[in-house]
Write a protein that holds these residues in place. Structure first.
Motif, PDB file in Angstrom:
ATOM      1  N   ALA A 503       0.829  -1.211   0.000  1.00 44.46           N
ATOM      2  CA  ALA A 503       0.000   0.000   0.000  1.00 44.46           C
ATOM      3  C   ALA A 503       0.859   1.255   0.000  1.00 44.46           C
ATOM      4  N   LEU A 504       1.927   1.250   0.782  1.00 50.65           N
ATOM      5  CA  LEU A 504       2.833   2.390   0.808  1.00 50.65           C
ATOM      6  C   LEU A 504       3.516   2.584  -0.537  1.00 50.65           C
ATOM      7  N   ILE A 505       3.921   1.476  -1.168  1.00 49.26           N
ATOM      8  CA  ILE A 505       4.564   1.561  -2.481  1.00 49.26           C
ATOM      9  C   ILE A 505       3.605   2.168  -3.496  1.00 49.26           C
ATOM     10  N   LEU A 506       2.340   1.735  -3.475  1.00 44.90           N
ATOM     11  CA  LEU A 506       1.347   2.300  -4.399  1.00 44.90           C
ATOM     12  C   LEU A 506       1.134   3.781  -4.117  1.00 44.90           C
ATOM     13  N   PHE A 507       1.028   4.146  -2.851  1.00 40.56           N
ATOM     14  CA  PHE A 507       0.787   5.539  -2.472  1.00 40.56           C
ATOM     15  C   PHE A 507       1.903   6.449  -2.970  1.00 40.56           C
ATOM     16  N   VAL A 508       3.145   5.981  -2.838  1.00 38.71           N
ATOM     17  CA  VAL A 508       4.283   6.770  -3.297  1.00 38.71           C
ATOM     18  C   VAL A 508       4.370   6.758  -4.823  1.00 38.71           C
ATOM     19  N   THR A 509       4.081   5.607  -5.421  1.00 36.93           N
ATOM     20  CA  THR A 509       4.239   5.459  -6.863  1.00 36.93           C
ATOM     21  C   THR A 509       3.344   6.418  -7.640  1.00 36.93           C
ATOM     22  N   VAL A 510       2.066   6.503  -7.266  1.00 35.62           N
ATOM     23  CA  VAL A 510       1.135   7.331  -8.036  1.00 35.62           C
ATOM     24  C   VAL A 510       1.448   8.815  -7.906  1.00 35.62           C
ATOM     25  N   ARG A 511       2.241   9.172  -6.904  1.00 37.73           N
ATOM     26  CA  ARG A 511       2.597  10.578  -6.711  1.00 37.73           C
ATOM     27  C   ARG A 511       3.971  10.935  -7.250  1.00 37.73           C
ATOM     28  N   VAL A 512       4.854   9.953  -7.331  1.00 39.40           N
ATOM     29  CA  VAL A 512       6.238  10.236  -7.703  1.00 39.40           C
ATOM     30  C   VAL A 512       6.566   9.772  -9.113  1.00 39.40           C
ATOM     31  N   VAL A 513       6.069   8.598  -9.507  1.00 40.92           N
ATOM     32  CA  VAL A 513       6.452   7.994 -10.779  1.00 40.92           C
ATOM     33  C   VAL A 513       5.529   8.484 -11.886  1.00 40.92           C
ATOM     34  N   LEU A 514       6.055   9.275 -12.773  1.00 42.77           N
ATOM     35  CA  LEU A 514       5.340   9.779 -13.947  1.00 42.77           C
ATOM     36  C   LEU A 514       3.967  10.354 -13.591  1.00 42.77           C
ATOM     37  N   PRO A 515       3.903  11.278 -12.633  1.00 41.39           N
ATOM     38  CA  PRO A 515       2.599  11.863 -12.296  1.00 41.39           C
ATOM     39  C   PRO A 515       2.072  12.725 -13.437  1.00 41.39           C
ATOM     40  N   ILE A 516       0.762  12.825 -13.510  1.00 40.24           N
ATOM     41  CA  ILE A 516       0.121  13.620 -14.566  1.00 40.24           C
ATOM     42  C   ILE A 516      -0.690  14.716 -13.897  1.00 40.24           C
ATOM     43  N   SER A 517      -0.270  15.938 -14.089  1.00 35.88           N
ATOM     44  CA  SER A 517      -0.965  17.079 -13.489  1.00 35.88           C
ATOM     45  C   SER A 517      -2.240  17.397 -14.271  1.00 35.88           C
ATOM     46  N   ALA A 518      -3.069  18.251 -13.685  1.00 38.70           N
ATOM     47  CA  ALA A 518      -4.299  18.659 -14.365  1.00 38.70           C
ATOM     48  C   ALA A 518      -3.991  19.383 -15.669  1.00 38.70           C
ATOM     49  N   SER A 519      -2.972  20.237 -15.659  1.00 35.62           N
ATOM     50  CA  SER A 519      -2.611  20.954 -16.886  1.00 35.62           C
ATOM     51  C   SER A 519      -2.126  19.991 -17.961  1.00 35.62           C
ATOM     52  N   ARG A 520      -1.411  18.944 -17.535  1.00 32.23           N
ATOM     53  CA  ARG A 520      -0.946  17.954 -18.503  1.00 32.23           C
ATOM     54  C   ARG A 520      -2.118  17.151 -19.068  1.00 32.23           C
ATOM     55  N   HIS A 521      -3.081  16.825 -18.229  1.00 32.59           N
ATOM     56  CA  HIS A 521      -4.290  16.145 -18.710  1.00 32.59           C
ATOM     57  C   HIS A 521      -5.005  17.009 -19.749  1.00 32.59           C
ATOM     58  N   ARG A 522      -5.121  18.293 -19.468  1.00 29.61           N
ATOM     59  CA  ARG A 522      -5.780  19.189 -20.428  1.00 29.61           C
ATOM     60  C   ARG A 522      -5.012  19.245 -21.737  1.00 29.61           C
ATOM     61  N   ALA A 523      -3.674  19.278 -21.626  1.00 26.30           N
ATOM     62  CA  ALA A 523      -2.853  19.333 -22.839  1.00 26.30           C
ATOM     63  C   ALA A 523      -3.022  18.061 -23.664  1.00 26.30           C
ATOM     64  N   PHE A 524      -3.075  16.922 -22.999  1.00 22.57           N
ATOM     65  CA  PHE A 524      -3.266  15.658 -23.717  1.00 22.57           C
ATOM     66  C   PHE A 524      -4.626  15.635 -24.413  1.00 22.57           C
TER      67      PHE A 524
END
Length: 672
Positions: A503-524
């Motif tokens: 659970a800790l690995i997942l929590f860190v992964t979704v925030r650190v590994v290739l995160p996608i910001s709202a602005s990046r979502h809009r750009a995509f």
């Protein structure tokens, strides 16, 4: 006594109100009872068949826990298919790389990434099935990395356990009359139809309410797609009901767009004629009288008026307004027909798909995130010499894969971070507190009931769904009921520690590994819209109805990731809606112009129009539309209607190119 004191609620009233908020409703108790009975039945059957992984049957029921029968059946189907595919791949990978653990881990990670990537482009339970086939390989192959000779038996046992779980929950749902998805969807669809009519009525009577309200309506309509795809297997006539629901949903999208387009076109007219006034009145009447016959009659009357208007050589703006009125009435027919097909099971007038928008970069990053988390965890555990490494890898693979298909991976990760320790705590209390070394199935069934009921209640609340789902699934994983039951504190605490670490690995992964910001979502999303628009302008736009659904989903996602600033958000949504309107118009125009090119009298104007669309030349587009209308007085009624459809879409293209010319140039489209 003061008036304030007299008006204050009494202690009894406050207590009843608090109890009403806290105590689950009867439907929640019925759902929890069904899931508990199905879990107990599946576990008992697995014990009776002496399966080595008997707890997997219980876990299968937990994963398939859905409040409606159609949802459970749909998820069960793709869970079974995904398990079969994953089991076959696991056997193949073990056969190829049993002697080389590095290659085996790499191949499992690659397969997991491929499945997660594929799941991003699928919908609902199909996405779950694709994702499941990925981490099933980890459950079967990685869990038996030290005993490759046992993989085949493990695969057979897992398929058998999954089958038992599916049969158990299906039997219990049928025996205890689980609510039907189509009945629940019928009420939801009626509400969405009423909301769409209210939106159209306000638009036609008072003007365009704006993109924000249109986005809210799209969000309400889009929420029904999952149930629409789940009802096909509930009844013999389920495919007809599902087709009716899909047709109605697509029609509601189009009704909202047509109402806004009609109002915009009518407002541009310097002096709207009687035909436009009659069209507005007929459309307003349809927002009050929703009968299918009224919609059919209104659509036919509007077509007659449109054909007559083309015959006398009307203005291009008037033709655009009248055509959008025809589109509104036509889709009102499809909406009511779809509602009736859902209710009766009769075949609807059409069967249309409801595609969803997915961004390739988001899917690629999601797959890479799962692969990086799996590979990093494997390297860390191997170098650390941690025992039970395979168990930890299975949990990391499962949780990361599950998070990849959720709308908000960060919210899911928070739920996992809370749910995992809670599941470990509950499993420890049941195993070492309530059971305490006792061997007896009835006591086991009673002991797990409070945890199962609590998890079901939590899963029914959107705010606590993640916690409830993880508790319901991983509680039996950690409890690991067996026959006879083992009570090894060391093994239990090691497994509990490993799932919390996952659970800790997942929590860190979704925030650190290739995160996608709202602005990046809009750009995509914007880049995807740009590519789709370029395809449509080139004549490869595809079916217009499918495009409407796809654009609506893209607009929905764009609005979810848009800025919360009022002015900036409104401008962004307006541009997004204009791009969608332009793309749909280009796709429809090319299709109609290809048909008109077969008429010698219209061939030159049709080809000029297509050239203008490809060049995004608004003046050439408008001129070619007027050229098509000039041939209207000499044409027959079907040709006049075809000319009107093409000319109205050309007018839409010219209008959007004029108002959004600077934005189109920023997107790389040299609008003239």
């Amino acid at each position: 006594m003061s008036e304030a004191a007299q008006g204050a609620p009494s202690l009894l009233d406050r207590s009843l109100a608090f109890a009403d908020r806290v105590v689950p409703p009867p439907s929640a108790w019925a759902f929890a009872l069904r899931i508990w009975l199905a879990m107990v039945l599946a576990l008992y059957a697995a014990f009776w068949l002496q399966l080595s992984g008997a707890s997997s049957a219980m876990v299968c029921v937990a994963i398939l826990a859905q409040p409606k029968r159609g949802q459970a059946l749909s998820k069960a189907l793709y869970r079974f298919v995904g398990t079969i595919v994953g089991a076959v791949v696991a056997i193949v990978l073990i056969a190829l790389f049993a002697q080389d653990r590095v290659l085996l881990l790499v191949s499992c990670a690659t397969w997991l990434m491929l499945c997660v990537f594929t799941a991003h482009f699928l919908q609902d339970t199909r996405a779950y099935g694709a994702m499941l086939s990925g981490y099933t390989v980890a459950i079967i192959a990685i869990a038996h990395i030290d005993a490759p000779q046992a993989v085949f038996d493990a695969a057979v046992d897992r398929v058998a356990a999954i089958t038992i779980g599916i049969v158990a929950i299906t039997f219990i749902n049928d025996a205890l009359a689980s609510p039907s998805t189509w009945r629940a969807l019928r009420g939801t669809l009626d509400g969405a139809v009423a909301a769409t009519r209210a939106f159209a009525r306000d638009t036609l009577a008072a003007g365009d309410p704006g993109s924000e309200r249109a986005s809210a309506l799209i969000r309400r309509i889009a929420a029904m797609r999952g149930d629409a795809s789940a009802i096909a297997g509930e009844l013999d006539d389920g495919p007809n009901r599902a087709a009716g629901a899909r047709s109605a949903i697509a029609a509601l999208y189009a009704m909202a767009a047509s109402a806004r387009a009609f109002t915009a076109a009518a407002d541009r007219l310097a002096s709207p004629g009687p035909a436009v006034a009659e069209a507005r009145a007929l459309c307003l009447a349809l927002t009050r009288d929703g009968s299918r016959d009224s919609a059919v009659q209104a659509a036919e009357r509007l077509r007659d008026g449109l054909a007559d208007t083309v015959g006398r050589g009307a203005d291009l703006g008037e033709i655009l307004a009248l055509q959008r009125a025809v589109d509104f009435a036509r889709n009102a027919v499809f909406a009511q027909d779809g509602v009736e097909a859902l209710a009766t099971g009769d075949r609807p007038l059409r069967d249309v798909p409801l595609p969803t928008h997915r961004d390739f970069p988001v899917a690629l990053r999601g797959a890479a995130r799962v692969g990086i988390a799996f590979g990093t965890t494997a390297l860390f555990l191997i170098f650390a010499g941690w025992p039970a490494t395979s168990f930890a890898l299975v949990q990391v693979a499962a949780t990361c894969a599950l998070s990849s298909i959720t709308p908000d991976p960060k919210a899911f990760a928070r739920g996992v971070l809370i749910g995992m320790p809670l599941a470990a705590l509950c499993a420890g209390i049941v195993l070492f507190g309530l059971l305490a070394g006792v061997q007896g199935f009835p006591l086991l069934a009673i002991a797990i009931a409070p945890v199962v009921f609590t998890a079901c209640f939590l899963s029914l609340n959107p705010a606590t769904f993640g916690v409830g789902f993880i508790l319901l699934v991983f509680f039996p994983v950690l409890l690991s009921p067996a026959n006879p039951q083992t009570y090894d504190p060391q093994t239990f605490f090691a497994n509990a520690l490993l799932v919390v670490m996952a659970a800790l690995i997942l929590f860190v992964t979704v925030r650190v590994v290739l995160p996608i910001s709202a602005s990046r979502h809009r750009a995509f999303a914007l880049d995807s819209a740009r590519r789709a628009l370029i395809e449509a302008l080139a004549g490869a736009g595809g079916d217009a109805t499918t495009r409407t659904s796809l654009n609506s989903d893209r607009l929905l996602q764009f609005s979810q990731w848009s800025s919360r600033s009022g002015a900036v958000r409104a401008a962004s949504l307006d541009r997004a809606f204009d791009l969608a309107r332009m793309e749909a118009a280009a796709a429809r125009a090319h299709a109609q112009l290809r048909d008109l090119a077969g008429d010698p009298a219209l061939a030159r104007a049709a080809e000029a129009a297509r050239d203008g669309i490809r060049a995004v030349d608004r003046r050439a587009i408008a001129a070619s539309a007027r050229g098509l209308l000039a041939a209207g007085p000499q044409a027959d009624r079907p040709t006049r209607l075809a000319i009107a459809r093409a000319a109205s879409d050309l007018a839409t293209l010219a209008n959007v190119a004029a108002t959004q010319g600077r934005f189109l140039r920023r997107l790389g489209l040299k609008a003239a």
